[in-house]
Design a protein around this motif. Structure first.
Motif, mmCIF file in Angstrom:
data_model
loop_
_atom_site.group_PDB
_atom_site.id
_atom_site.type_symbol
_atom_site.label_atom_id
_atom_site.label_comp_id
_atom_site.label_asym_id
_atom_site.label_seq_id
_atom_site.Cartn_x
_atom_site.Cartn_y
_atom_site.Cartn_z
ATOM 1 N N LYS A 3 0.846 -1.199 0.000
ATOM 2 C CA LYS A 3 0.000 0.000 0.000
ATOM 3 C C LYS A 3 0.876 1.242 0.000
ATOM 4 C CE LYS A 3 -4.225 -1.462 0.329
ATOM 5 N NZ LYS A 3 -5.236 -1.038 -0.614
ATOM 6 N N GLU A 6 -1.962 7.137 0.194
ATOM 7 C CA GLU A 6 -2.773 7.801 -0.829
ATOM 8 C C GLU A 6 -2.875 9.292 -0.581
ATOM 9 O OE1 GLU A 6 -6.414 6.202 -3.272
ATOM 10 O OE2 GLU A 6 -6.380 5.337 -1.260
ATOM 11 N N SER A 27 -14.436 15.516 -8.106
ATOM 12 C CA SER A 27 -13.371 15.457 -7.119
ATOM 13 C C SER A 27 -12.129 14.847 -7.739
ATOM 14 C CB SER A 27 -13.834 14.657 -5.907
ATOM 15 O OG SER A 27 -14.288 13.386 -6.316
ATOM 16 N N VAL A 43 -8.017 18.349 -15.673
ATOM 17 C CA VAL A 43 -9.103 17.377 -15.802
ATOM 18 C C VAL A 43 -10.434 18.043 -16.138
ATOM 19 C CG1 VAL A 43 -10.439 15.603 -14.620
ATOM 20 C CG2 VAL A 43 -7.994 15.756 -14.219
ATOM 21 N N ARG A 46 -10.399 21.400 -19.773
ATOM 22 C CA ARG A 46 -9.646 21.253 -21.027
ATOM 23 C C ARG A 46 -10.359 21.874 -22.220
ATOM 24 N NH1 ARG A 46 -9.001 16.262 -19.251
ATOM 25 N NH2 ARG A 46 -10.275 15.285 -20.864
ATOM 26 N N ARG A 47 -11.654 22.179 -22.058
ATOM 27 C CA ARG A 47 -12.383 22.776 -23.178
ATOM 28 C C ARG A 47 -13.022 24.090 -22.741
ATOM 29 N NH1 ARG A 47 -12.601 17.350 -23.630
ATOM 30 N NH2 ARG A 47 -12.232 16.450 -25.684
ATOM 31 N N GLN B 76 -5.621 11.635 -23.588
ATOM 32 C CA GLN B 76 -5.701 12.426 -22.357
ATOM 33 C C GLN B 76 -7.140 12.457 -21.838
ATOM 34 O OE1 GLN B 76 -4.867 16.625 -22.635
ATOM 35 N NE2 GLN B 76 -4.243 16.760 -20.487
ATOM 36 N N ASP B 77 -8.103 12.582 -22.742
ATOM 37 C CA ASP B 77 -9.512 12.523 -22.336
ATOM 38 C C ASP B 77 -9.820 11.214 -21.616
ATOM 39 O OD1 ASP B 77 -10.273 14.971 -23.319
ATOM 40 O OD2 ASP B 77 -11.382 14.204 -25.047
ATOM 41 N N GLY B 80 -8.901 11.246 -18.117
ATOM 42 C CA GLY B 80 -9.897 12.006 -17.364
ATOM 43 C C GLY B 80 -11.136 11.169 -17.087
ATOM 44 N N LEU B 83 -10.588 8.991 -14.271
ATOM 45 C CA LEU B 83 -10.639 9.710 -12.999
ATOM 46 C C LEU B 83 -12.074 10.014 -12.563
ATOM 47 C CD1 LEU B 83 -8.504 11.919 -11.170
ATOM 48 C CD2 LEU B 83 -10.585 13.079 -11.866
ATOM 49 N N TYR B 84 -12.918 10.489 -13.475
ATOM 50 C CA TYR B 84 -14.316 10.773 -13.089
ATOM 51 C C TYR B 84 -14.950 9.511 -12.500
ATOM 52 C CZ TYR B 84 -13.822 14.348 -16.834
ATOM 53 O OH TYR B 84 -13.401 15.341 -17.665
ATOM 54 N N SER B 87 -13.641 8.408 -9.097
ATOM 55 C CA SER B 87 -14.243 9.300 -8.101
ATOM 56 C C SER B 87 -15.682 8.897 -7.818
ATOM 57 C CB SER B 87 -14.216 10.750 -8.582
ATOM 58 O OG SER B 87 -12.902 11.183 -8.765
ATOM 59 N N GLU B 90 -15.701 6.015 -5.608
ATOM 60 C CA GLU B 90 -15.343 6.393 -4.232
ATOM 61 C C GLU B 90 -16.530 6.930 -3.449
ATOM 62 O OE1 GLU B 90 -11.149 7.883 -3.065
ATOM 63 O OE2 GLU B 90 -11.532 8.715 -5.042
ATOM 64 N N ASP B 95 -12.679 1.827 -1.923
ATOM 65 C CA ASP B 95 -11.338 2.315 -1.651
ATOM 66 C C ASP B 95 -10.593 2.366 -2.989
ATOM 67 O OD1 ASP B 95 -8.977 2.095 0.801
ATOM 68 O OD2 ASP B 95 -8.365 1.680 -1.265
ATOM 69 N N ARG B 96 -10.178 3.578 -3.374
ATOM 70 C CA ARG B 96 -9.629 3.713 -4.724
ATOM 71 C C ARG B 96 -8.424 2.814 -4.956
ATOM 72 N NH1 ARG B 96 -8.638 8.954 -8.379
ATOM 73 N NH2 ARG B 96 -10.272 9.661 -7.007
ATOM 74 N N GLU B 97 -7.528 2.804 -3.996
ATOM 75 C CA GLU B 97 -6.311 2.027 -4.228
ATOM 76 C C GLU B 97 -6.621 0.530 -4.307
ATOM 77 O OE1 GLU B 97 -3.011 2.952 -1.749
ATOM 78 O OE2 GLU B 97 -1.669 2.079 -3.238
ATOM 79 N N ARG B 156 -20.540 14.205 -18.628
ATOM 80 C CA ARG B 156 -19.249 14.813 -18.948
ATOM 81 C C ARG B 156 -18.499 13.968 -19.977
ATOM 82 N NH1 ARG B 156 -16.271 18.579 -16.431
ATOM 83 N NH2 ARG B 156 -17.889 19.014 -14.924
ATOM 84 N N GLU B 160 -17.309 14.721 -24.112
ATOM 85 C CA GLU B 160 -15.930 14.657 -24.606
ATOM 86 C C GLU B 160 -15.764 13.581 -25.671
ATOM 87 O OE1 GLU B 160 -13.976 16.229 -20.443
ATOM 88 O OE2 GLU B 160 -13.387 14.267 -21.192
#
Ligand SMILES: [Fe+2]
Ligand SMILES: [Fe+2]
Lengths: 96, 315
Positions: A3, A6, A27, A43, A46-47, B76-77, B80, B83-84, B87, B90, B95-97, B156, B160
């Motif tokens: 681990k 984080e 987030s 993130v 970008r636009r 790159q999109d 992203g 990531l959305y 999240s 979460e 737990d993200r990890e 979102r 994109e």
């Protein structure tokens, strides 16, 4: 798998253009506020979605409890006289 | 007593869903709804992230600067999108990890399409056009998903996503209208990606164990077969416009049903790839694992720097 420590979670708020409120958009994780702003720019904007960013550590947000919904928000429902549509305006009266 | 309470909560929950009221993170929800969503959203997140690999493979070899900039922006999109979605997972208490470690250990799945190799530049066209096209078909109805954070992430993502498919189709158009060798390259890419793209919608309805409950919860709005049919119906005319051939001799317009018929899908291949035996499964997961291990010192150094600065401030 070992681990790692984080990074903390941040909530991101974006002002889409001058004159509007910052609005919650999502987030992300970052080690500090500067990185959170940088990542939020990459993130969430970008636009050209924004011209200003706020980031807030997620654990600093206090939220109302959804199970209190009734007792918290019911009083608003019972006070219909707070809305202009509650009142009768006689015919012929304008600019009111 | 407890059981009666739960039944009542569950009824209330279902009533909300039936009235199209969104569920938000702190609202009461059945455990099975939560675990279903965590599984689906984290698989979706993994797909976005692993999906960067087959395209990342071509960034340094794009045929010109414009194509390179476009491909870079697309990849790159996808980061992203990952990531959305992490999240959103979460917000359900995942737990993200741990979620990411589950991908690395092989416990968690991702879209089987990314276990196919990208052999030529034409594959960048086929992937953008077909793979992102199929993803859009899946994601548009998810914008109305009952879980608020997932639905918002999808809105979102869909915004994109539309250029992703167009840039892929543009690559195909150029190649299909080019020299004989270029047209052959385009056809070859279509041949290799057509069936895996159809498999992206998942097992046929008869073999899909989660569909019924997910539709009742309004996580899903269409069955796998419905979405697959919609994809075939919009894509076949596009193939014809390109002047390419559908790699399925059974594809023909069905006048009565008002849709295209298509041939049987090789489900053995699908289950093989899902089960870890596709052409690139090992390579993809190894690449993700290596990325985490190689980046670990950065994660730790950034946190150490923050801690040190914070302790100086308070001193
Ligand atoms: Fe994506
Ligand atoms: Fe995409």
């Amino acid at each position: 798998m070992e681990k790692s420590k984080e990074w903390p979670l941040w909530e991101v708020f974006i002002r889409s253009k001058q004159g509007l409120n910052h609005k919650h958009v999502g987030s992300l994780r970052a080690s500090d506020a500067t990185m959170a702003i940088d990542n939020a720019r990459d993130v969430y904007t970008r636009r050209s979605e924004g011209i200003s960013i706020w980031v807030v550590p997620s654990n600093n947000i206090t939220a109302s409890d959804p199970s209190d919904e009734d007792s918290l928000f019911e009083p608003a429902n019972s006070k219909v006289y707070r809305h202009p549509t509650f009142y009768d305006v006689p015919d012929g009266i304008s600019h009111m | 007593m407890m059981e009666i309470d739960n039944k009542e909560l569950e009824n209330k929950f279902q009533q909300k869903i039936d009235r199209d009221i969104k569920i938000e993170p702190n609202d009461w929800m059945p455990d099975a709804y939560r675990t279903t969503l965590i599984r689906q959203i984290s698989q979706h997140a993994h797909s976005e992230v692993v999906g960067m690999l087959p395209e990342g493979n071509w960034i340094t070899r794009a045929p010109n600067l414009r194509r390179k900039a476009v491909l870079l922006a697309k990849v790159q999109d996808e980061a992203g999108h990952g990531l959305y979605l992490y999240s959103a997972a979460e917000t359900l208490g995942a737990d993200r990890e741990q979620t990411i470690d589950d991908l690395h250990s092989g416990k968690a799945k991702y879209s089987s399409i990314f276990n196919y190799p990208t052999l030529t530049w034409a594959d960048m066209g086929a992937v953008g056009w077909l793979v992102d096209g199929a993803a859009i078909m899946n994601q548009v109805p998810l914008c109305r998903c009952s879980y608020g954070p997932y639905a918002r992430a999808m809105i979102r993502v869909c915004k994109e996503e539309s250029f992703h498919q167009r840039q892929g189709f543009e690559i195909m158009t150029k190649l299909a209208g080019g020299a004989i060798e270029q047209k052959e390259m385009a056809q070859d890419a279509l041949n290799r990606f057509w069936w895996p793209a159809l498999m992206m919608f998942g097992p046929s309805d008869a073999d899909s164990s989660h569909t019924e409950q997910s539709m009742k919860w309004k996580i899903k709005r269409h069955t796998n077969d419905e979405l697959r049919q919609m994809f075939v119906d919009v894509t076949v005319p596009q193939i014809e416009t390109l002047g390419l051939t559908v790699p399925d001799p059974d594809v023909k317009w069905n006048e009565v049903k008002g849709r295209y018929d298509y041939g049987p899908i090789d489900w053995d291949e699908f289950w093989q790839v899902v089960g870890g035996n596709g052409p690139c499964n090992k390579e993809r997961v190894d690449a993700r694992r290596k990325a985490k291990e190689d980046g670990k010192w950065v994660v730790e150094a950034a946190m150490a720097f923050t801690n040190k600065r914070n302790s100086k401030k308070s001193a």
